[in-house]
Design an enzyme around this catalytic site. Structure first.
Site, mmCIF file in Angstrom:
data_model
loop_
_atom_site.group_PDB
_atom_site.id
_atom_site.type_symbol
_atom_site.label_atom_id
_atom_site.label_comp_id
_atom_site.label_asym_id
_atom_site.label_seq_id
_atom_site.Cartn_x
_atom_site.Cartn_y
_atom_site.Cartn_z
ATOM 1 N N ASN A 98 -36.549 -92.421 -31.563
ATOM 2 C CA ASN A 98 -37.896 -91.906 -31.292
ATOM 3 C C ASN A 98 -38.325 -90.934 -32.397
ATOM 4 O OD1 ASN A 98 -40.118 -91.635 -29.374
ATOM 5 N ND2 ASN A 98 -39.355 -89.573 -28.912
ATOM 6 N N GLU A 113 -36.342 -87.748 -33.822
ATOM 7 C CA GLU A 113 -36.861 -87.048 -35.013
ATOM 8 C C GLU A 113 -35.806 -86.784 -36.088
ATOM 9 O OE1 GLU A 113 -38.765 -83.535 -33.477
ATOM 10 O OE2 GLU A 113 -40.241 -84.667 -32.351
ATOM 11 N N GLU A 134 -45.190 -90.306 -26.405
ATOM 12 C CA GLU A 134 -45.599 -88.909 -26.142
ATOM 13 C C GLU A 134 -47.052 -88.663 -26.523
ATOM 14 O OE1 GLU A 134 -42.886 -86.105 -27.976
ATOM 15 O OE2 GLU A 134 -41.152 -87.382 -27.631
ATOM 16 N N ASP A 182 -50.713 -87.616 -27.179
ATOM 17 C CA ASP A 182 -51.808 -86.698 -26.855
ATOM 18 C C ASP A 182 -52.741 -86.664 -28.061
ATOM 19 O OD1 ASP A 182 -50.211 -85.037 -28.527
ATOM 20 O OD2 ASP A 182 -49.551 -83.798 -26.849
ATOM 21 N N HIS A 205 -48.294 -88.096 -31.139
ATOM 22 C CA HIS A 205 -48.999 -86.814 -31.045
ATOM 23 C C HIS A 205 -50.028 -86.847 -32.165
ATOM 24 C CE1 HIS A 205 -46.226 -85.053 -28.201
ATOM 25 N NE2 HIS A 205 -45.209 -85.398 -28.956
HETATM 26 C C1 XIL Z 1 -41.860 -80.290 -26.389
HETATM 27 C C2 XIL Z 1 -42.244 -79.730 -25.034
HETATM 28 O O1 XIL Z 1 -43.441 -80.319 -24.592
HETATM 29 C C3 XIL Z 1 -42.419 -78.248 -25.174
HETATM 30 O O2 XIL Z 1 -42.697 -77.671 -23.902
HETATM 31 C C4 XIL Z 1 -41.139 -77.660 -25.752
HETATM 32 O O3 XIL Z 1 -41.306 -76.329 -25.975
HETATM 33 C C5 XIL Z 1 -40.794 -78.314 -27.070
HETATM 34 O O4 XIL Z 1 -40.686 -79.691 -26.854
HETATM 35 N N1 XIL Z 1 -41.433 -84.119 -29.635
HETATM 36 C C6 XIL Z 1 -40.595 -84.386 -28.568
HETATM 37 C C7 XIL Z 1 -40.767 -83.648 -27.300
HETATM 38 O O5 XIL Z 1 -39.774 -85.312 -28.646
HETATM 39 O O6 XIL Z 1 -39.553 -83.488 -26.606
HETATM 40 C C8 XIL Z 1 -41.408 -82.307 -27.544
HETATM 41 O O7 XIL Z 1 -41.632 -81.675 -26.293
HETATM 42 C C9 XIL Z 1 -42.687 -82.484 -28.332
HETATM 43 C C10 XIL Z 1 -42.407 -83.067 -29.678
#
Ligand code: XIL
Length: 356
Positions: free
Chosen positions: A205, A164, A271, A273, A241
């Site tokens: 990422n 990020e 990641e 969802d 996400h």
């Molecule tokens: C998130 C976790 O799921 C949470 O439990 C934590 O509080 C914050 O991080 N992008 C990412 C992940 O790369 O590592 C993050 O994970 C979600 C957003």
């Protein structure tokens, strides 16, 4: 709370407390209706199917653990490899949780996707902005990357090296690393990771980078520049996400993956969802719409020659970061709160079995 919820919770607690941790004992609980598993179905394919998993789940949630090993062949530690979870003082780091997750994954023939070496979140308290000189910050970053990557050399084959680093409009994010070291922190991180394990595949990422647009264009330029400078980068991660009403257009996503393939890079969904809170209609309608999003994105990955993993950010709707993120209870994952496969699961299953 309904009586049946209380009963299921007690049952889950009893199972967690009483049953030994070998997940194999649990297989029958989940066998019905989902045989073969996603993991079985991806066996001979180029795509690994993964899930984020935490040390807390491994240590205390027998049902999650059983579900993980049954359905997935890639494990992404949710917290245990982030600097804030590992290094509680500048020269004191504990790798215990990460070790346990890596050992566990190996013993179940799963690939670990290392996550994440350089990020602006989940940083330790001692890493206060402004406290360290440029040289010190470079040393802190180098030490961390080296400690992590070398420790799991030849055991963790993929790392999210930088996470990020871009804002939505495509600028470099103002982080402790950018401020303290300068834009070259990204190249340095990849070079140091490569030195620590020359065989590891190294990823950049990010989120909101799935469609072609301002942010993904900037990411394209970023990684292209790195390749031109001979920086060892091997892939790009698309977090995915997303949610109903904001999901990426599949064709656009496919076209985006293609241009990274043309650079010779791997791509992975890292990641995923899908929040249902922005959807319309009945809950059933929302779950069907969610299934379409999962299916569409998965098919794009299956059809892209360079897409090598598809990772979901959790297992069952009982436990997801989305609630904390949005303040609204949601149902963003493949299994419901009672561990039953949802339409989203079936969509992935169908995509693998080539049924539309
Ligand atoms: C998130 C976790 O799921 C949470 O439990 C934590 O509080 C914050 O991080 N992008 C990412 C992940 O790369 O590592 C993050 O994970 C979600 C957003």
């Amino acid at each position: 709370m309904k009586l049946c919820s209380i009963f299921a919770m007690i049952l889950s607690l009893l199972l967690t407390a009483c049953v030994p941790r070998s997940p194999l004992n649990a297989a029958p609980i989940f066998s019905e209706g989902i045989d073969p598993s996603l993991r079985d179905l991806t066996d001979n394919r180029k795509v690994e199917i993964g899930a984020a998993f935490s040390i807390g789940q491994l240590n205390s949630n027998f049902l999650d653990t059983a579900l993980l090993v049954r359905e997935f062949d890639m494990l992404m530690p949710e917290h245990s490899m982030k600097m804030g979870s590992v290094c509680y003082a500048r020269d004191r780091c504990s790798f215990k949780a990460a070790d346990e997750l890596v050992d566990f994954a190996e013993s179940h023939d799963m690939t670990v996707r290392g996550h994440t070496l350089v990020w602006h979140l989940n940083q330790p308290k001692w890493l206060e902005p402004g406290r360290y000189s440029r040289d010190e910050l470079m040393e802190i970053m180098h030490d961390y990357i080296d400690a992590m990557v070398a420790r799991y050399r030849d055991r963790v084959p993929i790392w999210d090296v930088v996470n990020e680093a871009l804002t939505l409009d495509g600028a470099l994010r103002d982080t402790i690393w950018l401020r303290g070291i300068g834009p070259e922190y990204i190249d340095l991180a990849f070079r140091w990771a490569h030195e620590a394990d020359p065989n590891a595949r190294l990823f950049y990422n990010d989120y909101a980078n799935e469609e072609i647009g301002q942010k993904s264009d900037a990411m394209y330029e970023l990684v292209k520049g790195m390749l031109d400078r001979g920086v060892p980068i091997h892939g790009v991660g698309f977090q995915l996400h997303t949610g109903l009403g904001i999901a990426p257009d599949p064709q656009d996503f496919a076209a985006n993956l293609k241009r990274f393939e043309a650079l010779g890079l791997e791509v992975q969904v890292t990641e995923m969802d899908v929040r249902i809170q922005g959807g319309s209609g009945s809950r059933q309608d929302k779950l069907a719409a969610q299934a379409r999003v999962y299916g569409d994105m998965f098919r794009v990955c299956l059809q892209a020659d360079n897409c090598t993993a598809f990772v979901i950010w959790g297992l069952s709707d009982r436990r997801s970061w989305v609630g904390a993120l949005t303040g609204v209870e949601d149902a963003p994952l493949l299994f419901d709160r009672w561990y039953r496969p949802k339409p989203a699961y079936e969509a992935l299953d169908r995509a693998l079995q080539n049924v539309s």
